[in-house]
Write an enzyme that holds these catalytic residues in place. Structure first.
Site, PDB file in Angstrom:
ATOM      1  N   SER A 134      43.841  36.924  31.363  1.00 56.02           N
ATOM      2  CA  SER A 134      43.646  36.261  32.648  1.00 56.02           C
ATOM      3  C   SER A 134      44.350  34.905  32.660  1.00 56.02           C
ATOM      4  O   SER A 134      45.577  34.854  32.664  1.00 56.02           O
ATOM      5  CB  SER A 134      42.141  36.153  32.939  1.00 56.02           C
ATOM      6  OG  SER A 134      41.898  35.842  34.288  1.00 56.02           O
ATOM      7  N   HIS A 170      43.995  41.153  36.757  1.00 55.44           N
ATOM      8  CA  HIS A 170      42.835  41.821  37.386  1.00 55.44           C
ATOM      9  C   HIS A 170      43.250  42.522  38.685  1.00 55.44           C
ATOM     10  O   HIS A 170      42.555  42.464  39.694  1.00 55.44           O
ATOM     11  CB  HIS A 170      41.726  40.806  37.658  1.00 55.44           C
ATOM     12  CG  HIS A 170      41.349  39.994  36.465  1.00 55.44           C
ATOM     13  ND1 HIS A 170      40.989  40.568  35.261  1.00 55.44           N
ATOM     14  CD2 HIS A 170      41.282  38.644  36.278  1.00 55.44           C
ATOM     15  CE1 HIS A 170      40.704  39.608  34.391  1.00 55.44           C
ATOM     16  NE2 HIS A 170      40.893  38.439  34.979  1.00 55.44           N
TER      17      HIS A 170
END
Length: 243
Positions: A134, A170
């Site tokens: 991330s 994501h």
């Protein structure tokens, strides 16, 4: 032994729930360690939790996961101060740097104050495998979309730019991610951008993407580029190898 050439594994995964521990290292972190090519001793992994404020309880879970994996795990905590006066030397002692998720905007700001960009570049050029999830994926790129400023996604474009691309994370689990990336690429705010579903990772050798991988049986990776004739974003799926 360092990797044969500068190596980055940028991901939307890496951890999983443990059986007897809070978490374990998943296939992506294990792949990063494999890329380091360590032989004859325990691999040395450096966890960097700047993006979540160097939470000591989470560091403890990472340490426990390292014990389970049979690796030596250390932490580069910048709150409230670095653990050593020789941060470059400390980073270079490790085989893999794994950067955790959280606020990529805050991570980049704190790293700038401490000169971590130059340190990470030096480690990358020396063959230390750089990786992360991330925020720990976006940071190696020019930038990407982030919720660092609030629930409405915004673009950060002050990444370390070791990789001259944008990055989306994501992609399959947060509905706003794909349209935000497309909008940024179409507007020219982000350059050609590589994206990952949860569980997927992008392996770069030097600045070249060499393969997409996944620690899951589903999910993929994508490239989004600007069509200059139409001024729109065009997305293509990448071939992906299941770990």
């Amino acid at each position: 032994m360092p990797a044969e050439q500068p190596t980055i594994l940028a991901t939307s995964g890496g951890f999983r729930a443990g059986h007897r521990t809070m978490l374990e290292f998943g296939g992506l972190v294990r792949f990063a360690v494999d890329l380091a090519g360590v032989q004859g001793r325990k691999p040395r992994l450096l966890h960097v939790g700047t993006a979540n404020g160097d939470q000591r309880h989470f560091n403890a879970h990472i340490t426990e996961a390292g014990q389970l994996a049979g690796w030596e795990v250390s932490h580069l905590n910048l709150f409230t101060m670095p653990p050593t006066d020789d941060v470059p030397g400390f980073v270079l002692e490790h085989d893999v740097v794994w950067v955790g998720g959280g606020s990529v905007a805050n991570l980049l700001a704190v790293w700038q104050v401490h000169g971590l960009g130059a340190v990470m570049r030096r480690a990358w050029e020396a063959g230390v495998v750089l990786g992360g999830v991330s925020a720990g994926s976006i940071c190696w790129h020019v930038g990407g979309t982030t919720d660092s400023f609030g629930p409405e996604l915004r673009v950060v474009d002050n990444g370390l730019a070791l990789l001259p691309y944008g990055n989306g994370v994501h992609y399959d689990t947060e509905a706003a991610r794909r349209p935000a990336v497309h909008e940024a690429v179409a507007a020219g705010t982000l350059p050609l951008t590589y994206c990952t579903d949860d569980g997927a990772g992008l392996l770069y050798r030097g600045t070249e993407l060499v393969e997409a991988v996944s620690e899951r049986g589903s999910g993929g990776a994508y490239v989004v580029r600007r069509d200059e004739s139409s001024g729109t974003a065009q997305e293509d799926s990448l071939d992906i190898r299941r770990l």
